[in-house]
Design an enzyme around this catalytic site. Sequence first.
Site, PDB file in Angstrom:
ATOM      1  N   ASN A   6      -6.410   1.391   5.445  1.00 21.99           N
ATOM      2  CA  ASN A   6      -5.022   1.978   4.912  1.00 21.99           C
ATOM      3  C   ASN A   6      -4.488   3.006   5.066  1.00 21.99           C
ATOM      4  O   ASN A   6      -5.196   4.378   4.923  1.00 21.99           O
ATOM      5  CB  ASN A   6      -4.751   2.136   3.235  1.00 21.99           C
ATOM      6  CG  ASN A   6      -4.961   0.484   2.424  1.00 21.99           C
ATOM      7  OD1 ASN A   6      -4.428  -0.241   2.849  1.00 21.99           O
ATOM      8  ND2 ASN A   6      -4.643   0.397   1.089  1.00 21.99           N
ATOM      9  N   TYR A  65      -1.233   6.229   6.329  1.00 22.43           N
ATOM     10  CA  TYR A  65      -0.240   6.620   6.367  1.00 22.43           C
ATOM     11  C   TYR A  65      -0.270   8.358   6.641  1.00 22.43           C
ATOM     12  O   TYR A  65       0.933   8.212   7.586  1.00 22.43           O
ATOM     13  CB  TYR A  65      -0.033   7.226   5.114  1.00 22.43           C
ATOM     14  CG  TYR A  65       0.038   5.901   4.423  1.00 22.43           C
ATOM     15  CD1 TYR A  65      -0.788   5.539   3.761  1.00 22.43           C
ATOM     16  CD2 TYR A  65       1.427   5.815   3.838  1.00 22.43           C
ATOM     17  CE1 TYR A  65      -0.536   4.376   2.433  1.00 22.43           C
ATOM     18  CE2 TYR A  65       1.413   4.025   3.211  1.00 22.43           C
ATOM     19  CZ  TYR A  65       0.654   3.453   2.510  1.00 22.43           C
ATOM     20  OH  TYR A  65       0.736   2.132   2.064  1.00 22.43           O
ATOM     21  N   ARG A  92       0.778 -10.693   0.700  1.00 21.18           N
ATOM     22  CA  ARG A  92      -1.122  -9.487   0.066  1.00 21.18           C
ATOM     23  C   ARG A  92      -0.280  -9.023  -0.825  1.00 21.18           C
ATOM     24  O   ARG A  92       0.423  -7.697  -0.750  1.00 21.18           O
ATOM     25  CB  ARG A  92      -1.299  -8.072   1.123  1.00 21.18           C
ATOM     26  CG  ARG A  92      -2.399  -7.031   0.382  1.00 21.18           C
ATOM     27  CD  ARG A  92      -3.284  -6.650   1.392  1.00 21.18           C
ATOM     28  NE  ARG A  92      -3.821  -5.413   0.777  1.00 21.18           N
ATOM     29  CZ  ARG A  92      -4.016  -4.116   0.346  1.00 21.18           C
ATOM     30  NH1 ARG A  92      -2.913  -3.368   0.309  1.00 21.18           N
ATOM     31  NH2 ARG A  92      -4.860  -3.630  -0.390  1.00 21.18           N
ATOM     32  N   GLU A 100      -2.092  -1.367   5.256  1.00 21.62           N
ATOM     33  CA  GLU A 100      -1.331  -0.855   4.634  1.00 21.62           C
ATOM     34  C   GLU A 100      -0.784   0.509   5.180  1.00 21.62           C
ATOM     35  O   GLU A 100      -1.367   0.473   6.020  1.00 21.62           O
ATOM     36  CB  GLU A 100      -1.240   0.511   2.557  1.00 21.62           C
ATOM     37  CG  GLU A 100      -1.365  -0.859   2.211  1.00 21.62           C
ATOM     38  CD  GLU A 100      -1.611  -0.607   0.536  1.00 21.62           C
ATOM     39  OE1 GLU A 100      -1.348   1.240   0.654  1.00 21.62           O
ATOM     40  OE2 GLU A 100      -1.890  -0.863   0.052  1.00 21.62           O
ATOM     41  N   HIS A 159      -6.428  -3.443  -7.197  1.00 25.84           N
ATOM     42  CA  HIS A 159      -6.125  -3.104  -7.061  1.00 25.84           C
ATOM     43  C   HIS A 159      -5.400  -1.528  -7.903  1.00 25.84           C
ATOM     44  O   HIS A 159      -3.964  -1.460  -8.590  1.00 25.84           O
ATOM     45  CB  HIS A 159      -4.567  -2.998  -6.288  1.00 25.84           C
ATOM     46  CG  HIS A 159      -3.531  -2.061  -5.218  1.00 25.84           C
ATOM     47  ND1 HIS A 159      -3.683  -2.934  -4.441  1.00 25.84           N
ATOM     48  CD2 HIS A 159      -3.123  -0.771  -5.891  1.00 25.84           C
ATOM     49  CE1 HIS A 159      -2.531  -1.369  -3.363  1.00 25.84           C
ATOM     50  NE2 HIS A 159      -2.379  -0.901  -4.131  1.00 25.84           N
ATOM     51  N   GLU A 169      -8.837   0.326  -1.785  1.00 25.47           N
ATOM     52  CA  GLU A 169      -8.459   2.199  -1.870  1.00 25.47           C
ATOM     53  C   GLU A 169      -9.577   3.322  -2.580  1.00 25.47           C
ATOM     54  O   GLU A 169      -9.166   3.412  -3.756  1.00 25.47           O
ATOM     55  CB  GLU A 169      -7.176   3.158  -2.017  1.00 25.47           C
ATOM     56  CG  GLU A 169      -6.376   2.755  -0.194  1.00 25.47           C
ATOM     57  CD  GLU A 169      -5.278   3.644  -0.821  1.00 25.47           C
ATOM     58  OE1 GLU A 169      -5.274   4.127  -1.303  1.00 25.47           O
ATOM     59  OE2 GLU A 169      -4.600   2.685   0.161  1.00 25.47           O
TER      60      GLU A 169
HETATM   61  C1  GBH Z   1      -1.353   4.349  -1.544  1.00 27.17           C
HETATM   62  O1  GBH Z   1      -2.405   5.111  -1.554  1.00 27.17           O
HETATM   63  C2  GBH Z   1      -1.445   2.620  -2.355  1.00 27.17           C
HETATM   64  O2  GBH Z   1      -2.244   1.724  -1.689  1.00 27.17           O
HETATM   65  C3  GBH Z   1      -0.075   2.368  -2.943  1.00 27.17           C
HETATM   66  O3  GBH Z   1      -0.182   1.570  -4.113  1.00 27.17           O
HETATM   67  C4  GBH Z   1       0.841   3.185  -2.826  1.00 27.17           C
HETATM   68  O4  GBH Z   1       1.789   2.715  -3.293  1.00 27.17           O
HETATM   69  C5  GBH Z   1       0.772   3.875  -0.925  1.00 27.17           C
HETATM   70  O5  GBH Z   1      -0.620   4.341  -0.910  1.00 27.17           O
HETATM   71  C6  GBH Z   1       2.269   4.957  -0.698  1.00 27.17           C
HETATM   72  O6  GBH Z   1       1.032   5.498  -1.792  1.00 27.17           O
HETATM   73  O7  GBH Z   1      -4.861  13.052  -1.347  1.00 27.17           O
HETATM   74  O8  GBH Z   1      -4.459  14.757  -0.846  1.00 27.17           O
HETATM   75  O9  GBH Z   1      -4.277  13.433   0.630  1.00 27.17           O
HETATM   76  C7  GBH Z   1      -2.244   5.644  -0.253  1.00 27.17           C
HETATM   77  C8  GBH Z   1      -3.349   6.681  -0.513  1.00 27.17           C
HETATM   78  C9  GBH Z   1      -3.865   9.045  -1.284  1.00 27.17           C
HETATM   79  C10 GBH Z   1      -2.470   8.904   0.125  1.00 27.17           C
HETATM   80  C11 GBH Z   1      -3.344   9.806  -1.732  1.00 27.17           C
HETATM   81  C12 GBH Z   1      -2.146  10.456   0.113  1.00 27.17           C
HETATM   82  C13 GBH Z   1      -2.005  12.158  -1.696  1.00 27.17           C
HETATM   83  C14 GBH Z   1      -2.532  12.942  -0.515  1.00 27.17           C
HETATM   84  N1  GBH Z   1      -2.271   8.014  -0.610  1.00 27.17           N
HETATM   85  N2  GBH Z   1      -2.835  11.538  -0.367  1.00 27.17           N
HETATM   86  S1  GBH Z   1      -3.626  13.553  -0.705  1.00 27.17           S
END
Ligand code: GBH
Length: 531
Positions: free
Chosen positions: A338, A340, A106, A408, A151, A196
Amino acid sequence: METYKLLLFLAAVIIEGNAAMINLAGGPKSNYTFPKNFLFGVSTAAAQIEGAWNEDGKSESIWDHLIHTNPSFVKDGSNADVAADSYHLYKRDAEMVHELAVDIYRFSISWPRVLPTGLANYVNPLGIQYYKNLIDELIKYNITPMVTIYHWDLPQKLQDIGGWTNAHIVDYFTDYAKVLFDNFGDKVKYWVTFNEPMQTCLEGYGGTYRAPALNRHGVAEYLCTHNLLKAHASVYHLFDTNYRSLNGGKIGMSLDSNWAEPKTNTPSDREAAELYLRTHVGWYAHPVYSAEGNYPPELIKLVDEKSRLQNYTRSRLPKFTPEEVAFIKGTADFFGLNHYTTYLLSMADKEVGAIPSHENDVGIVRVQDPKWPSRSSSSWLKVVPFGFRRLLKWITKTYNNVPIIVTENGYADFSGIDDAARVSYYSHYLNALLHAIHEDHSNVHGYFAWSLMDNFEWDDGYVSRFGLYLVDFKSPNKTRTAKHSAKLYASVVTSRGLPPDYDPEDFTAFSGASLLMPTVLPLIPLYRLMV
Ligand code: GBH
């Protein structure tokens, strides 16, 4: 402090940390395997890897523009002008994807590389050629290309005329997608319209965390979302009507979602957690994936009510007509997720966030448990595998068993080949995924690791590393080397199961977090002065 006291303290931190971790894994170790036709992949994004920001006719994106005009936006003072230089090194990239033994790659296409003015009257032939070369290189290895159409790298020229708050962007985005379908549709079998969108609208238009960092909270995040959802639906219909029968293929959208766990087991905290999901991922998912369509009723009620109390002539949340609701509903073949990390939710007992803002409209409070393990360079990235499992179950149930593709998932550290924490993160999250599939019957069809290689991590620059491959950004040819996690992932993909030595109760790779973080974090500004 005397030495023995320090040692006692260290022991206490480690023991306490481990004691809290027992139920995190999302299930015991199982002998479950991934279904035979389950898709394994890796993800990247153009603005984070390509570099060549002004080469061969490419124009400035909103990220180029933000960083060029405000270099202090990025923590280490770096930029994405060269990044991992994938514009020149795509052959090595394809080779790495092949080494990982995954089925699918991707990547995203840079709108300003293909259409330098943002509009489709002029298509940059060299931009098209670059992506043709990349796609052919992948196909040579029998790797299926998956393209993210957007993106985050909007042409700055479109931002100059309002970007996602300009209603005409629905047409501009559809024209852009048509160029991609015409040029690459015979070979690309999976399309993701948006990566996102909540990051684009909530953080980019409503805040300052993402480009274009407009900070017009309370209004712009809703306008942006409104146009973006229409643009998504318009491109879905274009694909569905004109291209699906020609080339086959699937199209969907990738939404970011944390899992929301109630802070305590009170009805109020449980309501807060559900409200978080409905007003965040649901803001984008409900219009597309729910049976009834439209914005989530909870969000409509909250924003309408607040707007009225705040004396606005009309709600700050624009409304879809019944025709628009029908036009947007059902416009995806899969749910791209996505994911995390996880947060704990409770109801706010006073006003929260700026007034007006989406945060203030929703009125809930979000924290993380300090006991959750992590030593990530991204402070928000706590390791909570059970949250992944619960989120998959929630999506499957809430959106009528929609096929989910995890587009992701991954972990960030401060760099290095011996990335035990990342190995552990992937093992735990894949264990949770196996339980989600086999025990909860969550409808998951694929999984992509973020990311193939270290890259430009937005405001974190090159400090925070998400790669399965290490990139030596100081070397002239941006040398890429497989980390231990790359080997782990390739073995999971090949065996379709977890490594034999995986222990679901072992979170020691993350211990020392509370010791490491305070020592390492103050070094970041120092590092910035050095580079
Ligand atoms: C993704 O975003 C992106 O798609 C990618 O480009 C990026 O490199 C990757 O993840 C790693 O960061 O806003 O307080 O929850 C991840 C989404 C949004 C998760 C912002 C973490 C920060 C803390 N992210 N969030 S909060």
